[in-house]
Design a protein around this motif. Structure first.
Motif, PDB file in Angstrom:
ATOM      1  N   VAL A 103       1.047  -1.030   0.546  1.00 14.39           N
ATOM      2  CA  VAL A 103       0.104   0.262   0.081  1.00 14.39           C
ATOM      3  C   VAL A 103       0.750   0.861   0.222  1.00 14.39           C
ATOM      4  N   GLY A 104       0.541   2.305  -0.818  1.00  9.78           N
ATOM      5  CA  GLY A 104       1.580   3.145  -1.028  1.00  9.78           C
ATOM      6  C   GLY A 104       1.491   4.529   0.600  1.00  9.78           C
ATOM      7  N   ILE A 105       2.833   4.475   1.502  1.00 12.94           N
ATOM      8  CA  ILE A 105       2.421   5.026   2.484  1.00 12.94           C
ATOM      9  C   ILE A 105       2.870   5.936   2.096  1.00 12.94           C
ATOM     10  N   ASP A 106       2.695   6.910   2.485  1.00 12.51           N
ATOM     11  CA  ASP A 106       3.443   9.109   2.728  1.00 12.51           C
ATOM     12  C   ASP A 106       4.285   7.918   3.196  1.00 12.51           C
ATOM     13  N   MET A 107       4.081   8.935   4.497  1.00 12.03           N
ATOM     14  CA  MET A 107       4.512   8.533   5.730  1.00 12.03           C
ATOM     15  C   MET A 107       4.380   7.577   7.202  1.00 12.03           C
ATOM     16  N   LEU A 108       5.115   7.843   8.028  1.00 12.63           N
ATOM     17  CA  LEU A 108       4.548   7.411   9.284  1.00 12.63           C
ATOM     18  C   LEU A 108       5.104   8.372   9.624  1.00 12.63           C
ATOM     19  N   VAL A 109       4.170   7.995  11.112  1.00 19.73           N
ATOM     20  CA  VAL A 109       4.236   8.757  12.404  1.00 19.73           C
ATOM     21  C   VAL A 109       4.486   7.936  13.619  1.00 19.73           C
ATOM     22  N   LYS A 110       5.211   8.482  14.526  1.00 20.36           N
ATOM     23  CA  LYS A 110       6.071   7.505  15.786  1.00 20.36           C
ATOM     24  C   LYS A 110       5.901   8.807  16.542  1.00 20.36           C
ATOM     25  N   SER A 111       5.724   8.158  17.969  1.00 20.19           N
ATOM     26  CA  SER A 111       5.452   8.982  19.338  1.00 20.19           C
ATOM     27  C   SER A 111       6.595   8.724  19.996  1.00 20.19           C
ATOM     28  N   GLU A 112       7.665   9.779  21.126  1.00 19.80           N
ATOM     29  CA  GLU A 112       8.557   9.840  20.960  1.00 19.80           C
ATOM     30  C   GLU A 112       8.750   8.410  22.141  1.00 19.80           C
ATOM     31  N   GLU A 113       8.168   8.096  22.690  1.00 23.15           N
ATOM     32  CA  GLU A 113       7.347   6.798  23.607  1.00 23.15           C
ATOM     33  C   GLU A 113       8.038   5.609  22.860  1.00 23.15           C
ATOM     34  N   ALA A 114       7.748   5.436  21.805  1.00 24.36           N
ATOM     35  CA  ALA A 114       7.366   4.813  21.035  1.00 24.36           C
ATOM     36  C   ALA A 114       8.479   3.405  20.195  1.00 24.36           C
ATOM     37  N   PRO A 115       8.540   1.999  20.775  1.00 22.52           N
ATOM     38  CA  PRO A 115       9.981   1.294  20.300  1.00 22.52           C
ATOM     39  C   PRO A 115       9.529   1.428  19.212  1.00 22.52           C
ATOM     40  N   LEU A 116      11.118   0.632  18.224  1.00 20.83           N
ATOM     41  CA  LEU A 116      11.091   0.858  16.833  1.00 20.83           C
ATOM     42  C   LEU A 116      10.173  -0.482  16.046  1.00 20.83           C
ATOM     43  N   LEU A 117       9.930  -0.361  15.224  1.00 20.12           N
ATOM     44  CA  LEU A 117       8.744  -1.441  14.601  1.00 20.12           C
ATOM     45  C   LEU A 117      10.198  -2.845  14.395  1.00 20.12           C
ATOM     46  N   PRO A 118       9.296  -3.459  14.832  1.00 23.26           N
ATOM     47  CA  PRO A 118       9.395  -5.472  15.172  1.00 23.26           C
ATOM     48  C   PRO A 118      10.388  -5.734  13.130  1.00 23.26           C
ATOM     49  N   PHE A 119      10.140  -5.328  12.161  1.00 27.91           N
ATOM     50  CA  PHE A 119       9.768  -5.392  10.523  1.00 27.91           C
ATOM     51  C   PHE A 119      10.663  -4.384   9.419  1.00 27.91           C
ATOM     52  N   ASP A 120      10.941  -4.078   8.438  1.00 27.23           N
ATOM     53  CA  ASP A 120      11.818  -3.489   8.500  1.00 27.23           C
ATOM     54  C   ASP A 120      10.793  -2.396   7.233  1.00 27.23           C
ATOM     55  N   ILE A 121      11.409  -1.319   7.273  1.00 25.71           N
ATOM     56  CA  ILE A 121       9.824  -0.024   6.652  1.00 25.71           C
ATOM     57  C   ILE A 121      10.447   0.109   5.501  1.00 25.71           C
ATOM     58  N   GLY A 122      11.785  -0.249   5.094  1.00 27.02           N
ATOM     59  CA  GLY A 122      12.082   0.380   4.208  1.00 27.02           C
ATOM     60  C   GLY A 122      13.284   2.075   3.829  1.00 27.02           C
ATOM     61  N   GLU A 123      12.788   2.936   2.622  1.00 29.52           N
ATOM     62  CA  GLU A 123      13.358   3.934   3.332  1.00 29.52           C
ATOM     63  C   GLU A 123      12.145   4.776   3.407  1.00 29.52           C
ATOM     64  N   HIS A 124      11.142   4.028   3.945  1.00 30.33           N
ATOM     65  CA  HIS A 124       9.970   5.441   4.309  1.00 30.33           C
ATOM     66  C   HIS A 124       9.977   6.693   5.255  1.00 30.33           C
ATOM     67  N   ARG A 125       9.615   7.972   5.118  1.00 34.25           N
ATOM     68  CA  ARG A 125       9.876   7.878   5.831  1.00 34.25           C
ATOM     69  C   ARG A 125       9.578   8.475   6.734  1.00 34.25           C
ATOM     70  N   VAL A 126       9.888   8.960   7.898  1.00 32.67           N
ATOM     71  CA  VAL A 126       9.244   8.868   9.538  1.00 32.67           C
ATOM     72  C   VAL A 126       9.323  10.195  10.425  1.00 32.67           C
ATOM     73  N   VAL A 127       8.426  10.321  10.830  1.00 37.51           N
ATOM     74  CA  VAL A 127       8.234  11.419  11.738  1.00 37.51           C
ATOM     75  C   VAL A 127       7.835  11.498  13.206  1.00 37.51           C
ATOM     76  N   GLU A 128       9.382  11.671  13.525  1.00 33.94           N
ATOM     77  CA  GLU A 128       8.804  12.030  15.402  1.00 33.94           C
ATOM     78  C   GLU A 128       7.966  13.135  15.949  1.00 33.94           C
ATOM     79  N   VAL A 129       7.155  12.453  16.896  1.00 37.22           N
ATOM     80  CA  VAL A 129       6.476  13.695  17.329  1.00 37.22           C
ATOM     81  C   VAL A 129       6.613  13.742  19.193  1.00 37.22           C
ATOM     82  N   GLU A 130       6.380  14.649  19.613  1.00 36.89           N
ATOM     83  CA  GLU A 130       6.480  14.435  21.505  1.00 36.89           C
ATOM     84  C   GLU A 130       4.389  13.447  21.466  1.00 36.89           C
ATOM     85  N   ALA A 131       4.669  12.708  22.258  1.00 39.38           N
ATOM     86  CA  ALA A 131       3.860  11.555  23.576  1.00 39.38           C
ATOM     87  C   ALA A 131       3.068  12.308  23.476  1.00 39.38           C
ATOM     88  N   SER A 132       2.164  13.841  23.417  1.00 33.14           N
ATOM     89  CA  SER A 132       1.584  14.531  23.440  1.00 33.14           C
ATOM     90  C   SER A 132       0.641  14.829  22.372  1.00 33.14           C
TER      91      SER A 132
END
Length: 252
Positions: A44-73
């Motif tokens: 599926v076409g994924i534009d970006m991933l958004v990660k909370s600062e508290e979340a662990p890394l994903l347990p699988f390969d995400i390739g070159e997808h863009r990851v935007v990290e944000v505060e938990a709030s």
């Protein structure tokens, strides 16, 4: 890291919680580790991933997808779940309309997201070729629908359109269209669709529209032995799909 919920990107992502913005942008949100994994597996076409600062890394390969990290709030303002896992993705809606050949479901005006999601999940598990939904069926990219599918939405074609036109098109190809009614004289157990078929299911409260009911090839019922008047539409769909699937397996 994005620290403000007033950030322009965060505001645009949050707008995708509303149907009108999803349609305008041809984008939708998915939330949670499992759904993201399923979306990646289905390409599926994924534009970006958004990660909370508290979340662990994903347990699988995400390739070159863009990851935007944000505060938990900030992530909390984007989440639509009670216990956020700290990951969501912005995905592109499919733009092509696939040709569906084989057993299909047709959903007429279903309004409950949980029912629609469960039906999609069950249809994919039962090996159905695809699903057609009426334009007044609940939005397929509603968060509750997506979560109820558990990712099956990414693995089976689901197409919105005019069901009357679709029914006639199926019948022209020699595909019988069955509908359901609580008091139909013919039990589904007495029907044996050996070739491709279409199963038409109606709204939870009002049932199938008379316009569609009048053009189906046969109406079947599911026997009820207790005092309940009817089955939940998602349960009924599962009974019929697996019932006919088992009949085919026994005939082989």
């Amino acid at each position: 890291m994005i620290t403000s919920r007033n950030n322009a990107l965060i505001k645009n992502i949050k707008k995708l919680q509303q149907k009108k913005y999803r349609l305008r942008e041809s984008r939708f949100l998915i939330e949670g580790v499992h759904l993201i994994e399923e979306a990646l597996a289905a390409d599926v076409g994924i534009d970006m991933l958004v990660k909370s600062e508290e979340a662990p890394l994903l347990p699988f390969d995400i390739g070159e997808h863009r990851v935007v990290e944000v505060e938990a709030s900030v992530f909390t303002t984007l989440s639509e779940t009670q216990t956020p896992q700290g990951w969501l993705a912005v995905c592109k809606m499919p733009t092509d309309t696939p040709m569906i050949e084989g057993d299909v479901l047709l959903l007429d005006g279903l309004s409950d997201p949980g029912n629609v999601g469960t039906i999609i999940r069950t249809a994919e598990a039962a090996g159905m070729a695809g699903i057609y939904v009426s334009e007044d069926t609940v939005d397929l990219y509603n968060d509750k629908v997506i979560r109820a599918t558990q990712g099956a939405l990414f693995h089976i074609p689901v197409v919105a359109g005019n069901l009357k036109t679709i029914v006639f098109s199926l019948q022209e190809k020699g595909i019988p269209v069955y509908s359901t009614a609580a008091h139909a004289e013919c039990s589904y157990q007495d029907v044996q669709p050996r070739q491709a078929y279409a199963l038409l299911l109606g709204n939870e409260a009002q049932g199938l529209s008379s316009e569609l009911a009048n053009i189906t090839d046969q109406t079947v019922s599911i026997p009820i032995f207790g005092k309940t008047e009817s089955l939940n539409v998602a349960v009924a769909a599962g009974v019929l799909m697996y019932g006919w699937l088992n009949q085919r397996e026994e005939q082989r």
